[in-house]
Design a protein around this motif. Structure first.
Motif, PDB file in Angstrom:
ATOM      1  N   LYS A   7       0.821  -1.214   0.000  1.00 42.27           N
ATOM      2  CA  LYS A   7       0.000   0.000   0.000  1.00 42.27           C
ATOM      3  C   LYS A   7       0.854   1.263   0.000  1.00 42.27           C
ATOM      4  CE  LYS A   7      -4.102  -1.930   2.163  1.00 42.27           C
ATOM      5  NZ  LYS A   7      -4.992  -1.905   3.324  1.00 42.27           N
ATOM      6  N   LYS A   8       1.924   1.246   0.788  1.00 39.09           N
ATOM      7  CA  LYS A   8       2.813   2.415   0.872  1.00 39.09           C
ATOM      8  C   LYS A   8       3.457   2.719  -0.473  1.00 39.09           C
ATOM      9  CE  LYS A   8       7.161   3.846   2.976  1.00 39.09           C
ATOM     10  NZ  LYS A   8       8.247   3.483   3.887  1.00 39.09           N
ATOM     11  N   PHE A   9       4.002   1.706  -1.113  1.00 36.47           N
ATOM     12  CA  PHE A   9       4.728   1.936  -2.348  1.00 36.47           C
ATOM     13  C   PHE A   9       3.823   2.123  -3.560  1.00 36.47           C
ATOM     14  CE2 PHE A   9       8.238   0.059   0.183  1.00 36.47           C
ATOM     15  CZ  PHE A   9       9.066   1.164   0.146  1.00 36.47           C
ATOM     16  N   GLU A  10       2.604   1.589  -3.533  1.00 35.29           N
ATOM     17  CA  GLU A  10       1.682   1.823  -4.645  1.00 35.29           C
ATOM     18  C   GLU A  10       1.214   3.275  -4.707  1.00 35.29           C
ATOM     19  OE1 GLU A  10      -0.359  -2.434  -5.764  1.00 35.29           O
ATOM     20  OE2 GLU A  10      -1.385  -1.211  -4.283  1.00 35.29           O
ATOM     21  N   LYS A  11       1.357   4.000  -3.605  1.00 36.70           N
ATOM     22  CA  LYS A  11       0.966   5.408  -3.568  1.00 36.70           C
ATOM     23  C   LYS A  11       2.039   6.327  -4.159  1.00 36.70           C
ATOM     24  CE  LYS A  11      -1.933   4.918   0.523  1.00 36.70           C
ATOM     25  NZ  LYS A  11      -2.085   5.268   1.945  1.00 36.70           N
ATOM     26  N   GLN A  12       3.212   5.782  -4.418  1.00 41.46           N
ATOM     27  CA  GLN A  12       4.310   6.588  -4.941  1.00 41.46           C
ATOM     28  C   GLN A  12       3.999   7.031  -6.378  1.00 41.46           C
ATOM     29  OE1 GLN A  12       7.159   7.361  -3.075  1.00 41.46           O
ATOM     30  NE2 GLN A  12       6.059   6.384  -1.405  1.00 41.46           N
ATOM     31  N   GLU A  13       4.534   8.174  -6.738  1.00 44.02           N
ATOM     32  CA  GLU A  13       4.316   8.738  -8.066  1.00 44.02           C
ATOM     33  C   GLU A  13       4.803   7.788  -9.163  1.00 44.02           C
ATOM     34  OE1 GLU A  13       5.820  12.472 -10.827  1.00 44.02           O
ATOM     35  OE2 GLU A  13       6.404  12.386  -8.730  1.00 44.02           O
ATOM     36  N   GLY A  14       3.948   7.550 -10.153  1.00 42.65           N
ATOM     37  CA  GLY A  14       4.313   6.749 -11.311  1.00 42.65           C
ATOM     38  C   GLY A  14       4.245   5.252 -11.115  1.00 42.65           C
ATOM     39  N   ILE A  15       3.831   4.782  -9.939  1.00 42.26           N
ATOM     40  CA  ILE A  15       3.768   3.345  -9.660  1.00 42.26           C
ATOM     41  C   ILE A  15       2.354   2.843  -9.911  1.00 42.26           C
ATOM     42  CG2 ILE A  15       4.059   1.546  -7.911  1.00 42.26           C
ATOM     43  CD1 ILE A  15       6.681   2.899  -8.885  1.00 42.26           C
ATOM     44  N   GLY A  40       5.445   0.340 -13.222  1.00 47.32           N
ATOM     45  CA  GLY A  40       5.137   1.757 -13.274  1.00 47.32           C
ATOM     46  C   GLY A  40       5.325   2.309 -14.664  1.00 47.32           C
ATOM     47  N   LYS A  41       5.114   3.597 -14.774  1.00 45.36           N
ATOM     48  CA  LYS A  41       5.148   4.264 -16.076  1.00 45.36           C
ATOM     49  C   LYS A  41       6.559   4.514 -16.581  1.00 45.36           C
ATOM     50  CE  LYS A  41       0.711   6.357 -15.230  1.00 45.36           C
ATOM     51  NZ  LYS A  41      -0.084   7.551 -15.082  1.00 45.36           N
ATOM     52  N   LYS A  42       7.458   4.864 -15.676  1.00 51.93           N
ATOM     53  CA  LYS A  42       8.819   5.190 -16.095  1.00 51.93           C
ATOM     54  C   LYS A  42       9.832   4.519 -15.179  1.00 51.93           C
ATOM     55  CE  LYS A  42       7.666   9.685 -18.006  1.00 51.93           C
ATOM     56  NZ  LYS A  42       7.977  11.116 -17.973  1.00 51.93           N
TER      57      LYS A  42
END
Length: 70
Positions: A7-15, A40-42
């Motif tokens: 949950k913590k890391f899925e909230k990171q930008e681009g993930i 993620g995207k990039k």
């Protein structure tokens, strides 16, 4: 702890998603211990999150013990 990690890391930008699989019990030499997938995207978004998630798993979740038979 793993659900918190995801949950913590899925909230990171681009993930987009974080997936963790851990093999439990007695393993034979060469068997996989864990899989960690960060999508993620990039690349610049994914790699830092992957590194942080892997360090978290090593320090907080995984326990490795070698047992020798005589």
């Amino acid at each position: 702890k793993i659900i918190t990690l995801v949950k913590k890391f899925e909230k990171q930008e681009g993930i987009e998603t974080v997936e963790v699989w851990i093999n439990q019990g007695f393993l034979k030499p060469g068997e996989d211990i864990t899989y960690l997938i960060v999508a993620g995207k990039k690349r610049e978004h994914v790699l830092p999150v992957f590194e942080k998630a892997l360090e978290f798993l090593k320090k907080e979740v995984l326990k490795e013990e070698e047992i020798y038979e005589e």
